[in-house]
Write a protein that holds these residues in place. Structure first.
Motif, mmCIF file in Angstrom:
data_model
loop_
_atom_site.group_PDB
_atom_site.id
_atom_site.type_symbol
_atom_site.label_atom_id
_atom_site.label_comp_id
_atom_site.label_asym_id
_atom_site.label_seq_id
_atom_site.Cartn_x
_atom_site.Cartn_y
_atom_site.Cartn_z
ATOM 1 N N PHE A 1 0.910 -1.134 0.025
ATOM 2 C CA PHE A 1 -0.101 0.065 0.114
ATOM 3 C C PHE A 1 0.949 1.268 0.071
ATOM 4 O O PHE A 1 1.586 1.407 0.943
ATOM 5 N N LEU B 1 1.089 5.163 0.136
ATOM 6 C CA LEU B 1 0.652 6.644 0.194
ATOM 7 C C LEU B 1 1.748 7.544 0.545
ATOM 8 O O LEU B 1 1.684 8.341 -0.210
ATOM 9 N N THR B 2 2.497 7.098 1.540
ATOM 10 C CA THR B 2 3.565 7.917 1.923
ATOM 11 C C THR B 2 4.715 8.205 0.768
ATOM 12 O O THR B 2 4.822 7.456 0.198
ATOM 13 N N GLY C 1 2.854 12.635 4.330
ATOM 14 C CA GLY C 1 3.204 12.038 5.604
ATOM 15 C C GLY C 1 1.816 12.255 6.492
ATOM 16 O O GLY C 1 0.804 11.759 6.054
ATOM 17 N N VAL C 2 2.115 12.729 7.595
ATOM 18 C CA VAL C 2 0.916 13.065 8.345
ATOM 19 C C VAL C 2 -0.161 13.753 7.447
ATOM 20 O O VAL C 2 -1.437 13.221 7.463
ATOM 21 N N PHE D 1 9.090 4.450 2.599
ATOM 22 C CA PHE D 1 8.763 3.486 3.826
ATOM 23 C C PHE D 1 7.599 2.502 3.403
ATOM 24 O O PHE D 1 6.630 2.755 4.095
ATOM 25 N N ILE D 2 7.799 2.318 2.327
ATOM 26 C CA ILE D 2 6.369 1.225 1.813
ATOM 27 C C ILE D 2 6.880 -0.268 2.346
ATOM 28 O O ILE D 2 7.740 -0.964 1.639
ATOM 29 N N THR D 3 5.739 -0.850 3.160
ATOM 30 C CA THR D 3 5.885 -1.914 3.588
ATOM 31 C C THR D 3 5.439 -3.247 2.468
ATOM 32 O O THR D 3 4.784 -2.600 1.637
ATOM 33 N N LEU E 1 7.148 2.297 16.354
ATOM 34 C CA LEU E 1 6.858 2.099 15.003
ATOM 35 C C LEU E 1 5.390 2.163 14.921
ATOM 36 O O LEU E 1 4.581 2.696 14.014
ATOM 37 N N THR F 1 3.594 5.218 14.896
ATOM 38 C CA THR F 1 4.064 6.131 13.935
ATOM 39 C C THR F 1 3.137 5.838 12.796
ATOM 40 O O THR F 1 2.703 6.445 12.078
ATOM 41 N N TYR F 2 3.409 4.101 12.262
ATOM 42 C CA TYR F 2 2.909 4.047 10.984
ATOM 43 C C TYR F 2 1.212 4.003 10.719
ATOM 44 O O TYR F 2 0.748 3.881 11.883
ATOM 45 N N GLU F 3 0.553 4.234 9.677
ATOM 46 C CA GLU F 3 -0.646 4.183 9.687
ATOM 47 C C GLU F 3 -1.192 5.630 10.136
ATOM 48 O O GLU F 3 -2.446 5.512 10.874
ATOM 49 N N PRO G 1 0.695 8.747 12.691
ATOM 50 C CA PRO G 1 1.028 8.951 13.824
ATOM 51 C C PRO G 1 0.205 9.445 14.857
ATOM 52 O O PRO G 1 -1.013 9.779 14.596
ATOM 53 N N ALA H 1 -0.323 12.334 16.185
ATOM 54 C CA ALA H 1 -1.130 13.470 15.941
ATOM 55 C C ALA H 1 -2.346 13.331 15.111
ATOM 56 O O ALA H 1 -3.344 13.809 15.022
ATOM 57 N N ARG I 1 -5.986 14.218 16.079
ATOM 58 C CA ARG I 1 -6.774 15.046 15.046
ATOM 59 C C ARG I 1 -8.314 14.572 14.806
ATOM 60 O O ARG I 1 -9.235 15.321 15.014
ATOM 61 N N GLN J 1 -4.563 22.665 18.943
ATOM 62 C CA GLN J 1 -4.251 21.390 19.304
ATOM 63 C C GLN J 1 -3.680 21.170 20.868
ATOM 64 O O GLN J 1 -3.993 19.958 21.530
HETATM 65 C C1 LIG Z 1 8.689 1.008 8.732
HETATM 66 C C2 LIG Z 1 7.502 1.906 8.139
HETATM 67 C C3 LIG Z 1 6.765 1.188 7.510
HETATM 68 C C4 LIG Z 1 5.707 1.871 6.847
HETATM 69 N N1 LIG Z 1 4.948 1.586 5.979
HETATM 70 C C5 LIG Z 1 4.059 2.371 5.342
HETATM 71 C C6 LIG Z 1 3.363 1.749 4.208
HETATM 72 O O1 LIG Z 1 3.214 0.546 3.796
HETATM 73 N N2 LIG Z 1 2.672 2.509 3.209
HETATM 74 C C7 LIG Z 1 2.806 3.843 3.231
HETATM 75 O O2 LIG Z 1 1.947 4.672 2.768
HETATM 76 N N3 LIG Z 1 3.421 4.340 4.413
HETATM 77 C C8 LIG Z 1 4.174 3.620 5.445
HETATM 78 N N4 LIG Z 1 4.913 4.174 6.239
HETATM 79 C C9 LIG Z 1 4.858 5.704 6.531
HETATM 80 C C10 LIG Z 1 4.242 6.058 7.717
HETATM 81 O O3 LIG Z 1 2.862 5.838 7.745
HETATM 82 C C11 LIG Z 1 4.644 7.551 7.886
HETATM 83 O O4 LIG Z 1 6.030 7.481 8.501
HETATM 84 C C12 LIG Z 1 3.802 8.305 9.048
HETATM 85 O O5 LIG Z 1 2.524 8.424 8.615
HETATM 86 C C13 LIG Z 1 4.162 9.698 9.405
HETATM 87 O O6 LIG Z 1 4.647 10.366 8.250
HETATM 88 P P1 LIG Z 1 6.090 11.193 8.297
HETATM 89 O O7 LIG Z 1 7.011 9.992 8.402
HETATM 90 O O8 LIG Z 1 6.000 11.914 7.038
HETATM 91 O O9 LIG Z 1 5.993 12.105 9.590
HETATM 92 P P2 LIG Z 1 5.823 13.613 9.537
HETATM 93 O O10 LIG Z 1 4.611 14.168 8.583
HETATM 94 O O11 LIG Z 1 6.904 14.313 9.074
HETATM 95 O O12 LIG Z 1 5.282 13.893 11.055
HETATM 96 C C14 LIG Z 1 6.313 14.005 11.945
HETATM 97 C C15 LIG Z 1 5.684 14.334 13.231
HETATM 98 O O13 LIG Z 1 5.346 15.719 12.867
HETATM 99 C C16 LIG Z 1 3.939 16.018 14.056
HETATM 100 N N5 LIG Z 1 3.175 16.541 12.912
HETATM 101 C C17 LIG Z 1 3.089 16.342 11.617
HETATM 102 N N6 LIG Z 1 1.950 17.005 11.052
HETATM 103 C C18 LIG Z 1 1.392 17.491 12.145
HETATM 104 C C19 LIG Z 1 -0.054 18.157 12.355
HETATM 105 N N7 LIG Z 1 -0.768 18.501 11.450
HETATM 106 N N8 LIG Z 1 -0.509 18.307 13.382
HETATM 107 C C20 LIG Z 1 0.512 18.037 14.632
HETATM 108 N N9 LIG Z 1 1.388 17.379 14.487
HETATM 109 C C21 LIG Z 1 2.004 17.035 13.519
HETATM 110 C C22 LIG Z 1 3.632 14.578 14.264
HETATM 111 O O14 LIG Z 1 3.961 14.425 15.924
HETATM 112 C C23 LIG Z 1 4.191 13.630 13.834
HETATM 113 O O15 LIG Z 1 4.551 12.522 14.328
HETATM 114 C C24 LIG Z 1 5.688 3.264 6.872
HETATM 115 C C25 LIG Z 1 6.643 4.098 7.884
HETATM 116 C C26 LIG Z 1 7.601 3.075 8.360
HETATM 117 C C27 LIG Z 1 8.463 3.824 9.428
#
Ligand SMILES: Cc1cc2nc3c(=O)[nH]c(=O)nc-3n(C[C@H](O)[C@H](O)[C@H](O)COP(=O)(O)OP(=O)(O)OC[C@H]3O[C@@H](n4cnc5c(N)ncnc54)[C@H](O)[C@@H]3O)c2cc1C
Length: 737
Positions: A159, A161-162, A169-170, A200-202, A485, A488-490, A492, A494, A498, A566
């Motif tokens: 899947f 998305l990221t 990301g978030v 970071f796609i699993t 993790l 964080t994933y699916e 985090p 925040a 929200r 927030q």
């Molecule tokens: C091992 C692993 C496997 C993964 N597998 C998948 C996958 O299969 N498919 C996929 O699509 N993704 C996958 N991901 C991605 C994962 O879903 C994202 O890393 C996660 O959603 C966070 O996005 P980011 O890393 O860009 O963090 P960021 O968006 O940079 O966020 C960092 C931190 O900033 C803060 N923050 C950010 N935005 C806001 C806001 N609006 N309000 C308040 N605080 C905020 C939060 O505290 C957040 O924790 C995976 C990640 C890892 C590490």
């Protein structure tokens, strides 16, 4: 003859059995799920545990040994859980609880293995939730394990998305992946070019298909969508380099690059052509909302499993800590109890255990809620069709009206016959269940993983230095890191906060929440030892605080409860999670007490188990109440400006000369007066005159009441600690270290 007061309550004898868990978590009548648990456990405590123990987590690469786990999942029926029988699946009907149980068993040993299994379901989920019939038929069949006699390997999915920073990301709206039309012959299906970079796609190391979120890069395509990519599509299907992660190494993660030509029929859910523009039926947000709503529950389950899996290794370590020393002879306290002779070691273990119980109860309650909701959603689709309702606005109007009616009915006193409609009317049942699922899912993801990660640290610390070595039984150090993790994933924390800050203010949810408060009071009168009374008071405090914040402003006149704030909404969401988790825990123990007697294998130790689990409820309710009181107090008072020793601040203060005069009429008044300003302007040494809190008086009353409600909670902790020091555990862990 023993008097009533001298009869010792039954004590816990062993760790909770499978039979007990089946009743607690609501699958005692599901033999299919019980078999699935056993099959999954065989894989988890067999091949998965052996791979972890032999250092399988020491490489980022997707190795043949890791790939063998996928085959073990297929063999045990784990891969087939997601599908319907006609697609090669195990059983018909909703699968949320089944997937939660699979996640629980795998994560009991290793979170990465659980993720490797679940990521395949995540890839299929967009197709399952919003795919066309044809898409569902094709991909479910391809992804199902081969039937006997069939010579094919099941397709694996990822899947996507990221995206690399600065995109998704978030904030899932910031999509850079693009979709363009490269060929559109008259009367034929358009051919699309998909450009997407993932981060970071699993499962990407071996995926045969990918469900990817993309936005329109073409004025002939409207908005965003999810699109299915296949390994053999013409163009670039580059899996990228493996992510150097410090967690979940038994799953494959990487940063892929796709640039592929696909037919428009790969758009998930299909599309319409309007005025020469291709309009996907579902935009990417609609699809991922439907997907994450369910899949996040299983992530919450994973951290719960980690906490509960830590109990047995910790007990064994604590008990055996001093054995072999000259002074620790068999029979001595040092030999028999080891570290368990120390109150703090026991109390901290009780905290870990209680958190594990609450988080498991919360996550399984969420999974069961979605199992109930899934068929209702289908019935709702039929109802829309019958009433000729198609547009989003018309559906929203119908749901709004049903919500208003549900709230009115929920406010009627218990026993009023009009309330029956809440159970019999489809629309009313749907809006009620939907609103509670909207809270349960993010709460399970947020609290289980976030607070679970903190609590895993406690669990690790109870093993001393051993806890942070690779040799630690139960792989606790790995589990601590892995929990981060899961937080964080699916999405985090925040993201969950929200979502909760919106769904927890839904009037239908709040009306149910009031019902839960009444339910907890009712439980407290029958089962005072569960801590339900304290919980009910803390729930009332949360409700009062929410209402107060929704109608109050800060010292500068800005509204307090609003999405941008927030600092207000997020802590209140956290507080709610504590309450919901502790509530679910109590309900599960009561189910065990009520229904456990039906199972002969449970009968013998049932009373002791229920007593112990009730004490854990009491411990957890007290902790939850304390957290809620702390958070709410900070929010209620923290946005007022403290009075200073200036003209305005001292307006309500006594002045020393006034008091001297009054002393003549009211002897002793001097000793009662606070904040006295002397003739020379000097005043007591503190931040300012004490705050007058007339508006918050109900809050202060609730706070005082809540403090008193904690009565007995530490006695419960002492009892639970004693039980932990006496219960029998097996000689050795049933999976390798
Ligand atoms: C091992 C692993 C496997 C993964 N597998 C998948 C996958 O299969 N498919 C996929 O699509 N993704 C996958 N991901 C991605 C994962 O879903 C994202 O890393 C996660 O959603 C966070 O996005 P980011 O890393 O860009 O963090 P960021 O968006 O940079 O966020 C960092 C931190 O900033 C803060 N923050 C950010 N935005 C806001 C806001 N609006 N309000 C308040 N605080 C905020 C939060 O505290 C957040 O924790 C995976 C990640 C890892 C590490």
């Amino acid at each position: 003859m023993a008097t009533a007061s001298s009869v010792q309550p039954e004590m816990l004898r062993t760790l909770p059995s499978d039979a007990a868990r089946q009743v607690q978590w609501g699958f005692a009548d599901r033999f299919d799920l019980q078999m699935l648990v056993q099959a999954t456990r065989g894989v988890a405590r067999g091949p998965v545990a052996r791979l972890v123990a032999s250092g399988g987590r020491n490489s980022h690469e997707w190795t043949p040994a890791k790939a063998e786990l996928l085959e073990a999942f297929d063999g045990a029926g784990i891969t087939a859980v997601f599908m319907e029988p006609e697609e090669g699946g195990l059983f018909a009907g909703p699968k949320n609880l089944a997937l939660a149980l699979v996640a629980f068993e795998l994560a009991w040993v290793d979170g990465g293995a659980a993720t490797a299994s679940l990521a395949g379901c995540l890839a299929l989920s967009p197709i399952h939730e919003r795919g066309t019939e044809e898409q569902q038929r094709r991909y479910m069949k391809l992804a199902a394990p081969a039937q006997p006699g069939e010579d094919r390997k099941p397709w694996r999915g990822a899947f996507c998305l990221t995206e690399p920073i600065p995109y998704v990301g978030v904030d899932t709206g910031m999509l850079n992946g693009k979709l363009r039309i490269v060929e559109w012959k008259p009367g034929q299906e358009p051919i699309l070019q998909v450009e997407k970079r993932g981060r970071f796609i699993t499962n990407i190391g071996f995926a045969n298909f990918v469900t990817a979120a993309v936005d329109s890069g073409d004025e002939r395509i409207k908005g965003s969508c999810l699109v299915i990519l296949e390994e053999g599509d013409p163009g670039v299907f580059d899996r990228g380099t493996p992510t150097k992660k410090m967690v979940h190494q038994l799953s494959s993660t990487g940063d892929p690059i796709f640039n592929l030509r696909v037919p428009a029929s790969r758009i998930i859910g299909g599309y319409d052509i309007k005025d020469g523009v291709l309009v996907p039926r579902y935009n990417h947000s609609e699809v991922i909302e439907a997907v994450f709503r369910r899949t996040r529950v299983t992530v919450g389950v994973m951290t719960a499993a980690k906490l509960l899996s830590a109990v047995e290794p910790i007990i064994r370590y604590q008990r055996g800590r001093f054995r072999g020393a000259e002074t620790a002879t068999p029979g001595s306290v040092r030999y028999e109890l080891g570290l368990q002779a120390r109150e703090d070691a026991l109390h901290r273990l009780v905290d870990v255990w209680a958190t594990g119980e609450a988080s498991a109860s919360l996550a399984f309650a969420a999974a069961r809620a979605f199992d109930e909701l899934d068929p209702l959603e289908k019935e709702m689709e039929k109802l829309y069709a019958e009433r000729g309702i198609s547009g989003g606005k018309a559906k929203a109007k119908l749901l709004r009206e049903a919500a208003d009616q549900a709230v009115t009915l929920m406010q009627l006193p218990a026993g009023d016959a009009r309330r029956d409609a809440l159970n019999s009317d489809l629309l009313l049942r749907f809006v009620a269940l939907d609103s509670s699922a909207d809270v349960l899912c993010p709460a399970a993801k947020l609290w289980n993983t976030g607070w679970g990660a903190q609590t895993m640290r406690e669990a690790v610390s109870l093993m001393g230095g051993y806890g942070i070595t690779e040799d630690c039984p139960g792989f606790l150090g790995n589990k601590w890191m892995d929990a981060q993790l899961e937080a964080t994933y699916e999405g985090p924390e925040a993201v969950q906060r929200r979502q909760l800050s919106v769904t927890m203010t839904n009037p239908v949810f709040l009306a149910q929440f009031r019902g839960w408060i009444r339910e907890m009071r009712g439980i407290a009168s029958e089962h005072p030892g569960t801590g339900a009374c304290a919980l009910a008071t803390a729930m009332s405090m949360w409700l009062w605080t929410l209402d107060h914040l929704q109608h109050s402003k800060d010292a500068d006149g800005s509204r307090l409860y609003q999405s941008a704030r927030q600092g207000v909404t997020f802590p209140l969401a956290d507080a709610l999670c504590w309450l919901v988790a502790a509530g679910c825990q109590i309900l599960d123990v009561l189910r065990l007490q009520r229904e456990g007697t039906n199972d002969a294998s449970l009968a013998e130790g049932l009373a002791g188990l229920v007593n112990f689990l009730s004490d854990l409820c009491h411990v957890q309710s007290a902790r939850a109440s304390g957290e809620v009181a702390r958070i709410c107090a900070e929010l209620v008072f923290g946005y007022n400006r403290h009075p200073a020793w200036d003209e305005e601040g001292t307006r309500g203060c006594w002045h020393a000369d006034e008091l001297d005069v009054l002393e003549g009429f009211i002897p002793g008044i001097n000793s009662y007066a606070l904040d006295v300003v002397k003739g020379d302007g000097s005043h007591p040494k503190k931040a300012g005159p004490c705050v007058e809190c007339h508006a918050a008086q109900p809050f202060l009353s609730l706070h005082a009441r809540l403090d008193a409600c904690l009565t007995g909670s530490r006695l419960a902790k002492d009892r639970a600690a004693e039980a932990v020091s006496k219960l029998m555990i097996p000689e050795a862990l049933d999976y390798p270290a």
